[in-house]
Design an enzyme around this catalytic site. Structure first.
Site, PDB file in Angstrom:
ATOM      1  CE  LYS A  42      -2.408   1.543   3.749  1.00  0.00           C
ATOM      2  NZ  LYS A  42      -2.357   3.053   3.580  1.00  0.00           N
ATOM      3  CG  ASP A  69      -4.846   4.519   1.474  1.00  0.00           C
ATOM      4  OD1 ASP A  69      -6.233   4.946   1.209  1.00  0.00           O
ATOM      5  OD2 ASP A  69      -4.585   4.620   2.730  1.00  0.00           O
ATOM      6  CG  LEU A  70      -3.730   8.110  -4.159  1.00  0.00           C
ATOM      7  CD1 LEU A  70      -3.451   8.851  -5.768  1.00  0.00           C
ATOM      8  CD2 LEU A  70      -2.640   8.568  -3.332  1.00  0.00           C
ATOM      9  CE  LYS A  71      -7.635   7.107   3.956  1.00  0.00           C
ATOM     10  NZ  LYS A  71      -6.199   6.518   3.995  1.00  0.00           N
ATOM     11  CG  ASP A  74     -12.243  17.478  -6.569  1.00  0.00           C
ATOM     12  OD1 ASP A  74     -13.168  18.413  -6.801  1.00  0.00           O
ATOM     13  OD2 ASP A  74     -11.151  17.819  -6.436  1.00  0.00           O
ATOM     14  CB  ILE A  75     -16.843  17.785  -8.674  1.00  0.00           C
ATOM     15  CG1 ILE A  75     -15.706  18.194  -9.737  1.00  0.00           C
ATOM     16  CG2 ILE A  75     -17.318  18.970  -7.819  1.00  0.00           C
ATOM     17  CD1 ILE A  75     -15.906  19.586 -10.544  1.00  0.00           C
ATOM     18  CB  THR A  78     -12.269  16.561 -10.495  1.00  0.00           C
ATOM     19  OG1 THR A  78     -12.765  17.888 -10.874  1.00  0.00           O
ATOM     20  CG2 THR A  78     -10.855  16.630 -10.208  1.00  0.00           C
ATOM     21  CB  THR A 128     -10.336   4.971  12.337  1.00  0.00           C
ATOM     22  OG1 THR A 128      -9.086   5.215  11.504  1.00  0.00           O
ATOM     23  CG2 THR A 128     -11.211   3.682  11.895  1.00  0.00           C
ATOM     24  N   GLY A 218       0.944  -2.176   9.232  1.00  0.00           N
ATOM     25  CA  GLY A 218       2.129  -1.247   8.914  1.00  0.00           C
ATOM     26  C   GLY A 218       3.411  -1.416   9.685  1.00  0.00           C
ATOM     27  NE  ARG A 219       2.269   2.820  12.918  1.00  0.00           N
ATOM     28  CZ  ARG A 219       1.526   3.518  13.459  1.00  0.00           C
ATOM     29  NH1 ARG A 219       1.779   4.748  14.311  1.00  0.00           N
ATOM     30  NH2 ARG A 219       0.356   3.539  13.401  1.00  0.00           N
TER      31      ARG A 219
HETATM   32  O1  C5P Z   1       1.204   1.122  11.287  1.00  0.00           O
HETATM   33  P1  C5P Z   1      -0.278   0.629  11.093  1.00  0.00           P
HETATM   34  O2  C5P Z   1      -0.439  -0.727  11.231  1.00  0.00           O
HETATM   35  O3  C5P Z   1      -0.916   1.452  12.256  1.00  0.00           O
HETATM   36  O4  C5P Z   1      -0.680   1.280   9.676  1.00  0.00           O
HETATM   37  C1  C5P Z   1      -1.927   1.157   9.321  1.00  0.00           C
HETATM   38  C2  C5P Z   1      -2.184   1.877   7.975  1.00  0.00           C
HETATM   39  O5  C5P Z   1      -3.571   1.806   7.704  1.00  0.00           O
HETATM   40  C3  C5P Z   1      -1.793   3.128   7.759  1.00  0.00           C
HETATM   41  O6  C5P Z   1      -1.147   3.477   6.533  1.00  0.00           O
HETATM   42  C4  C5P Z   1      -2.914   4.088   8.004  1.00  0.00           C
HETATM   43  O7  C5P Z   1      -3.065   4.997   7.495  1.00  0.00           O
HETATM   44  C5  C5P Z   1      -3.969   2.980   7.326  1.00  0.00           C
HETATM   45  N1  C5P Z   1      -5.419   3.340   7.747  1.00  0.00           N
HETATM   46  C6  C5P Z   1      -5.710   3.264   9.329  1.00  0.00           C
HETATM   47  N2  C5P Z   1      -6.960   3.485   9.604  1.00  0.00           N
HETATM   48  C7  C5P Z   1      -8.150   3.875   8.648  1.00  0.00           C
HETATM   49  C8  C5P Z   1      -7.776   3.809   7.319  1.00  0.00           C
HETATM   50  C9  C5P Z   1      -6.204   3.711   6.979  1.00  0.00           C
HETATM   51  O8  C5P Z   1      -5.013   2.972   9.957  1.00  0.00           O
HETATM   52  N3  C5P Z   1      -9.079   4.055   9.055  1.00  0.00           N
END
Ligand code: C5P
Length: 249
Positions: A42, A69-71, A74-75, A78, A128, A218-219
């Protein structure tokens, strides 16, 4: 990715790694270490805005699909043109804000349908980081879970392939949206791992058993001293959950 493909996903295809790192070389370094255990990478705003479309191609060249993941919000015209701009990039999943409304979501679906390999379009229901306490200040009322339910239904009716949602909502959404709808769940932590800045988390196993098609991690992988071992461990947790799900009786 078609709805039919969702039911046949392998444990590895269900694991999405968030490449939340500053540069393309950091992203490639991380992705290359874990590519055999991770299904999809991602790329979010941080990396895309710094490195541009080239980072999508560089990550995809490792052989795994890319989730952009650009979320988009817009209209309709676009957003449709923005989606069309991605036609030449190897993007397998793309996010849009469901708050943009039905015409915007349908315009995105139509633009993506012209691709040789259309990406799976995913709706973001409610960030969230927002709680019901924030609703009045942004002109919203009601209960967060009702809003999520309504926006997921809007995403489905508009032709999106699924939504990004929190683990708190995954069970309810699986029941209401049926089996052929993607549920992509971030906020995942193996049992006993630190929360970082996530407030409500779920284990990989429980997210899958409750109905997630994909989990976003992620982390727990990217900040690990040994990302390769951490990714393998999370993949094993997904495998365990999918096997438990298929056990008879
Ligand atoms: O490091 P971690 O596991 O918390 O990363 C979660 C990933 O999911 C990040 O890229 C974060 O931007 C994304 N994300 C999130 N909650 C959301 C939508 C996306 O944590 N509601």
């Amino acid at each position: 990715m078609t709805a039919g493909r969702l039911s046949a996903l392998s444990p590895r295809e269900r694991l999405i790694l968030a490449l939340d790192v500053p540069t393309a070389s950091d992203a490639i370094h991380l992705a290359d270490q874990v590519k055999d255990s991770v299904g999809c990478f991602k790329i979010g705003l941080q990396l895309f805005l710094r490195e541009g479309p080239a980072v999508v191609e560089a990550v995809a060249a490792l052989g795994n699909p890319v989730f952009l993941d650009l979320k988009l919000h817009d209209i309709p015209v676009t957003v449709a043109k923005a989606v069309s701009s991605l036609a030449r990039l190897p993007v397998s999943m793309l996010t849009l804000h469901t708050g943009g409304g039905r015409a915007m979501l349908e315009a995105a679906v139509e633009a993506a349908s012209a691709f040789r390999e259309p990406p799976m379009l995913l709706g973001v229901t409610l960030l969230t980081s927002l709680s019901e306490a924030d609703f009045p200040s942004i002109g919203m009322t009601g209960v967060a879970s009702d809003l999520v339910r309504g926006r997921a239904a809007l995403a489905k009716a508009s032709g999106l392939g699924g939504v990004v949602a929190s683990a708190q909502e995954v069970e309810m959404l699986r029941q209401e949206m049926g089996d052929r709808f993607g549920l992509v769940i971030p906020g995942i932590r193996p049992a006993g791992a630190g929360l970082d800045d996530q407030k409500r988390v779920e284990t990989p196993q429980r997210a899958i058993v409750r109905g997630a098609t994909h989990i976003v991690v992620g982390r727990p992988i990217s900040a690990s001293a040994d990302p390769c071992t951490s990714a393998r461990a999370i993949l094993a947790m997904i495998t365990e959950a999918t096997e438990a799900d298929h056990e008879p009786g």
